[in-house]
Every structure is written in C-alpha cells, then in structure tokens.
Scaffold this active site. Sequence first.
Site, PDB file in Angstrom:
ATOM      1  N   GLY A   1      -6.528   5.179  -0.083  1.00  0.00           N
ATOM      2  CA  GLY A   1      -7.870   5.231   0.481  1.00  0.00           C
ATOM      3  C   GLY A   1      -8.737   4.109  -0.061  1.00  0.00           C
ATOM      4  O   GLY A   1      -8.405   2.929   0.033  1.00  0.00           O
TER       5      GLY A   1
ATOM      6  N   TYR B   1       0.836  -1.204   0.000  1.00  0.00           N
ATOM      7  CA  TYR B   1       0.000   0.000   0.000  1.00  0.00           C
ATOM      8  C   TYR B   1       0.871   1.254   0.000  1.00  0.00           C
ATOM      9  O   TYR B   1       1.843   1.363   0.744  1.00  0.00           O
ATOM     10  CB  TYR B   1      -0.903   0.036   1.233  1.00  0.00           C
ATOM     11  CG  TYR B   1      -1.651   1.349   1.372  1.00  0.00           C
ATOM     12  CD1 TYR B   1      -2.720   1.637   0.524  1.00  0.00           C
ATOM     13  CD2 TYR B   1      -1.261   2.315   2.293  1.00  0.00           C
ATOM     14  CE1 TYR B   1      -3.392   2.843   0.620  1.00  0.00           C
ATOM     15  CE2 TYR B   1      -1.932   3.528   2.397  1.00  0.00           C
ATOM     16  CZ  TYR B   1      -2.993   3.786   1.550  1.00  0.00           C
ATOM     17  OH  TYR B   1      -3.654   4.983   1.635  1.00  0.00           O
TER      18      TYR B   1
END
Length: 626
Positions: free
Chosen positions: A167, A160
């Site tokens: 998000g 990530y």
Amino acid sequence: MLCFTVCVRQKWMIIPCKDPSLNIHWLGQEALTRYREREVYCGDLHCIDDVKFSVRRCQGLGLLDPGDTIRDVLENNDFIQIVIQGDTDEPDPLTSDMASQQHQGTQQYIYLDGNSLTTKQLVQLGEACYKIKLTSEAERRVNESRDLVEKIINKGQVEYGINTGFGKFARTVIPHEKLKQLQENVILSAAVGVGDPLSPKRTRMLLALRINVLAKGYSGISLETLDQIIQAFNVSCLSYVPEKGTVGASGDLAPLAHLALGLMGEGKMWSPKSGWADAKYVLQAYGLRPISLKAKEGLALINGTQMITSLGVEAVERATAIARQADIIAAITLEVLKGTTRAFDSDVHDLRPHPGQIEVAARFRSVLHSDVHPSEIAESHRFCGRVQDAYTLRCCPQIHGVANDTIRFVKSILVTEMNSVTDNPIVLVDRGEVISCGNFHGEYPAKALDYLAIGVHELASISERRIERLCNASLTELPAFLVSDGGLNSGFMIPHCTAAALVSENKVLCHPSSVDSLSTSAATEDHVSMGGWAARKALRVIDHVEQVLAIELLAACQGLEFLRPLHTTEPLESVYKLVRSAVKPLVKDRFMAPDFEFAHKLLIEEKVWKTVQPYIEHSGSPQAAE
C-alpha cells in the site's frame, strides 16, 4: 469485558459479558434473547424464562453446569453452543451441514486447474460433496511461478509485494532476512474483520475458490504451501472468518487474512473433531502443520475477490432456483384467479424474443391448461367473456423473464471472475516479469451482484401483488383472506402483511452498494467497490424473495380449496399434493409460522421445481389451449 461466540440453532453471535461473576444460565438466556430478536420465526421462545436448554462447549461438547460462574469455567473468546430441549432434529455444529457428508469419508474429487470451475461445482465443494486435487498442468504452472519469485529474490531485484512494503509503504524495501516476517505481518495486520463468522459451507466455498485462483499459477505461491492448504480443505479445517470488513478493492483483504490466519495456526478454527478451538490444535488433530509463509505468499493469499465472488455464487445459484419456481407458483395463482392462458401464446413472445421472456412463457404453457394437461378450473370459465388479466398475471413472462436474464448475465460475470487471476502483483512466467496491476478490484462482481439484487427482488414485488389479489375479495370470487367465517378468522391477512414488510425491506437493500466509495490506505487505494456488502445484501434479498414466494405458494394452494371439486392441471395438482403432504388446508385460524417455514424449505430444496420438471421436460412446451 469478556466476549463469547455462541451458536443457537446454527446461528452464530457474539455475546459480551461485563460481569464474569454471572453464571452459565445467564449466558444461555442472554444468547436466546438475542437469537429471538434476530430471527423472523422463533415463536417457541416467546418466554425465555420458560425455555429449557443446556450449554456446552463447542470443543469436546462438554456440558457446562448452569450454576457455575463464567469466570470459573470459560475463557475470553470461547465458543459455546446452546441446545434447546425438544430440538431433536437440531443439527449439531460439529456434525451438521458439510460435516455429516464430508466426514463420512467421501473420496470423490474435483480436479482444479484454475480455468474451468463452475458455480454448481463451487456450491458442491461448499457442501462437502467433493475433495480437491490439482491437475498436473496446474502443479507445473505453480512451480514455474514460484521459481521466478525465487530468482527475483536471489538476484536482489526489488519487486512490489515480494521484498517491499504494501500500500502506502510500497516504496519501502525490506531486507532479505525479514521477508518471512513481512508476509506474516501482512496477514496479522489485515485480520481485523468483524461480525458473525461465515458458516462452514461458506468458508469451504471461500477456501476452495482461493485454491482455484492459486492453481492458475500466477500468484508465486509454492506448491508445498498450496498442498498444505488443500489438505486442510479436504478434512474441513476451516478458519474463523468474520463476514464484515472488506471494501472489495485491494482484494477482500480482511476476510482472506482471517482465512489464512487459521492455516498459519493462529486464531480460531473449526473442524468436526474439535469444534471451534485454537487453530494450532485443530490442525494438530489431523496431523497437519501450520503453513510457514515464504516471500510473496502472504500477499498471494489475501489479494483477490474471492469473498465477494463465493458469496455471489451462492446468491446466483439460489436465485436460479427461486426464479424458475416463481413461475410455477404464479401459474397456480393464475389458475385460482381464473386467469386466461392466451397471454402466453408462443407467437406473441416470438415477437419480443428476449430469452428470459420466451423461457418463462414456455414454462407457463407447460403447466397450465392445454391438450396435454387439461384443467377443469380453466374449462369452468372458458366462456366467461374476460379477455385480459391484471399485469401481475398477464405480464409474468416479461417481469419474471428479465429476472432470468439478469441471473444469466450475473452468472457469466461470476464464472469469469471465479477463473480469473485477481492477485497483485501478478507473476508472468513467460515474460519473466512481475507486474503490479489492479485485477484485485472488485467492481465487476460488486456491480453484478447489485444488479442481481435489483433483478431478483422483482419476483417478490410481483408475488406480493398476487398475494393481495388472492386475499382481496373485491378482486376475486374467493372469500376474504382465503378463510371461511371471516371476522372470526383472519386467514391470510397478516401473512400478506409479512410479505409486504419483506418487499419493503428489499427496496432499501436494493440500493446499490457499489455506487459508494471511500478512499483508504492514505489515498493509495482511493476507489473501492464495496462488493462485500453487495454480496451479503444480495443474499438477504434472495432470502426475502424465497420467503415471499413461500407465502404465495401456501395462499395459492389455499385458494384451490375454494374451487373444489374442480381440479387444475396434473403438474400443478402435483405441487398442491407436495404442499399438502405437510400443510393442511386452513379451515380456521391456527399458528401458521411452521407452515411457512415448511414451504420455504420446499423452495430452498427446489422440491417444487423437481415436482414439475418431468412434466416440463416431456411437454415440448405445448401451446396453451384457448
């Protein structure tokens, strides 16, 4: 519609213009009108049509002809300064504040390691007392962190923030050839703040604090990029950062994105050479290149609580200054109202040993009537028979004390936050892992700053009640409203109203912003701290506290005039002389706003505290004389 960013007396505002055929003089008058509506004191601008002023660009300081039409000489989003005739000491936005210090060439450095920055040092960095260098250990950790990010990319490992969306798009994998664009996009898409820009001092504090966090070596930023950011800081190339737009959860995304945007050569930037101008030209003027973001670096620049924390640091430092000066001002009021010193007996406070309470009582003993510092006023009512005073006098150690303890608690939270890793994800070199977590959530500083506002507000609340006692002839031996010929003169009648108005505003501002939360990012970020507003309103509360205590300071000194020829203690007489160095006694009604402005400046600069500090340090906190 066009919009212009205009500076009047160091206050920035956005001025919209629907009709570009209007002239420059109109723009100046519109800016002055809006400035007058915003500011508490600008009595010299009561009739805008009579005010003489000039208009100039911030970039290059070129004067603009008042008769020129806006469409002919200005472009949308230009930065303009209004200079009012007679403001001879008006700081120029290009040479004021930190510019006047930093750009005289300070070569003093603070070495940042990400672990030991103090609140005082951060304020000094904001004031351009120092430049920044990294410690060698910090450089090593930054390099190791970047090396791990590069290994992850080269292995094609999905992590990530490195090679995924953000998000709600966290599960979207981004191809290698678009990683640079990904990082640029996260900055561009998040730079959507609104409102007035942060001042140069606050922007420097924000940038310095972000550098300190990156120096810890858990963000994955390259040393090359971090060095470029430090170079920009050291010559005060400062991005345009709007003050509103953060919800304080996934970091202070909007303000930190604006901070990064200028460093990328996009948007507006300020420097002492250029004023406000296009960022790429500001950087170019100093021989600096815009940063070129590598994988993970965009996210590393915007995930964190540095907006909340840097504003909070300013708030807690100002709160520290006004809290200790509040004790001195209250002591003068107690003398004027002929209060007793017995309530500050050390044996009493040892029985309820809160640190703040003991500290405040000791300060009172240090400056009030004692064998070391006798007071003629105190001696004059020694046998008056009164045994106790109103709570606003007798309970100062208890009420002021908890404000001091609140400040200490909040400062401890902020110091931890200043030197913490608040990124997401975090690069853990020792484990060879990148972990997505929630350290960016601003609940800690948000809650602390809400608490700070509540705690420090009480200093204004009790001060306003003491002003009432000074002005109310039914409660004292003083003339009504501290002036002779009452009726013809109103004296301190309306200054007390001003204090009451500020205290009432604070009651609303003290409502905690951190009790609110709104879900964002399609319920991915479903709880937020609202810490940005907590920080900004804490600063507003503290400003009001300073203003109220400035009123009490002048009222108390005015009260001393009616007790002459008697004198108070040497420490308090020294404060009286400090005030009278610029503010004369009120013999009859006059325009007093400049007097209160001067008193406020004394408190901002801590001159009241500095005046009595030698007495306190050498007194050994003597026991108050009976």
